[in-house]
Each structure stands twice: as structure tokens, then as C-alpha cells.
Write a protein that holds these residues in place. Structure first.
Motif, short mmCIF file in Angstrom:
data_model
loop_
_atom_site.label_atom_id
_atom_site.label_comp_id
_atom_site.label_asym_id
_atom_site.label_seq_id
_atom_site.Cartn_x
_atom_site.Cartn_y
_atom_site.Cartn_z
N GLY A 31 21.90 67.14 -44.94
CA GLY A 31 20.46 66.93 -45.05
C GLY A 31 19.74 67.84 -46.02
N LEU A 32 20.47 68.67 -46.76
CA LEU A 32 19.86 69.57 -47.74
C LEU A 32 20.29 69.14 -49.13
N LEU A 33 19.39 69.31 -50.10
CA LEU A 33 19.69 68.98 -51.48
C LEU A 33 20.03 70.27 -52.24
N ARG A 62 20.55 78.47 -58.39
CA ARG A 62 20.94 77.41 -57.46
C ARG A 62 19.79 77.20 -56.50
N LEU A 63 19.36 75.97 -56.40
CA LEU A 63 18.20 75.64 -55.59
C LEU A 63 18.66 74.80 -54.40
N VAL A 64 18.23 75.16 -53.20
CA VAL A 64 18.54 74.39 -52.00
C VAL A 64 17.20 73.96 -51.41
N LEU A 65 17.02 72.64 -51.26
CA LEU A 65 15.74 72.10 -50.81
C LEU A 65 15.91 71.21 -49.58
N THR A 66 14.93 71.25 -48.69
CA THR A 66 14.86 70.26 -47.63
C THR A 66 14.37 68.97 -48.28
N PRO A 67 14.58 67.83 -47.64
CA PRO A 67 14.08 66.59 -48.22
C PRO A 67 12.56 66.62 -48.48
N SER A 68 11.78 67.20 -47.58
CA SER A 68 10.33 67.24 -47.80
C SER A 68 9.97 68.15 -48.98
N ALA A 69 10.69 69.26 -49.14
CA ALA A 69 10.44 70.14 -50.29
C ALA A 69 10.84 69.43 -51.59
N ALA A 70 11.91 68.64 -51.54
CA ALA A 70 12.35 67.90 -52.74
C ALA A 70 11.30 66.87 -53.14
#
Length: 92
Positions: A31-33, A62-70
Motif C-alpha cells: 500500500g505504499l508507493l 528515495r521517496l515513500v508515499l502513502t496513496p493520499s500523499a501521492a
């Protein structure tokens, strides 16, 4: 749609800036991008002579985003890009 709560932003000037000229990889896990960013660089050799090889893509972040942050990032970048003449922000 509910209003997003107001959060106070603290901008720490000691946070390092990341420069990217390309996106190297992107993946979705649990679930993380995950996005890896890079910058093209022609690095001089230690001898001081011009580099014997062409430019390389050095990973810069390196960027790790939640779907809402993406989604927020896509919306922000689309808004910014739409202000640049000649840039088409339509999805491919």
C-alpha cells in the motif's frame, strides 16, 4: 468530501534538498508507493582529467508515499506544470 484539517507546517532550513533529473524506479508494496530519484552527472575522475565515461545517473533520493500523499503530490505537480508554457499535463 470532508475538509482537510489545518496542520501547521514547520519548515526546517537544515533539511537537505534533493535534485532529480529523472525517476529511476517506482513500485507499490504493502500500500505504499516507492519512488527512486536520480540526477544525471558527469563526474570528474580523481586525476583531474575529463571523465572517460559519459554521464551517470546518481541516485539522489528515495521517496515513500502513502496513496493520499501521492495524490496530493500529483495534484501539486500538475498545478505547477500547468503554469509552464508548452507543457501538457495530460496523462499518458
Amino acid at each position: 468530501m470532508t475538509a482537510k484539517p489545518s496542520i501547521r507546517i514547520v519548515d526546517d532550513p537544515s533539511v537537505r534538498e534533493i535534485v532529480a533529473t529523472s525517476t529511476v524506479t517506482g513500485s507499490l508494496t504493502e500500500g505504499l508507493l516507492f519512488v527512486t530519484l536520480a540526477a544525471s552527472r558527469a563526474l570528474p575522475e580523481a586525476t583531474g582529467l575529463p571523465p572517460s565515461q559519459g554521464p551517470v545517473a546518481q541516485v539522489t533520493g528515495r521517496l515513500v508515499l502513502t496513496p493520499s500523499a501521492a495524490v496530493e503530490m500529483v495534484n501539486t505537480l500538475s498545478s505547477l506544470l500547468s503554469t509552464i508554457p508548452g507543457i501538457n499535463v495530460a496523462r499518458r
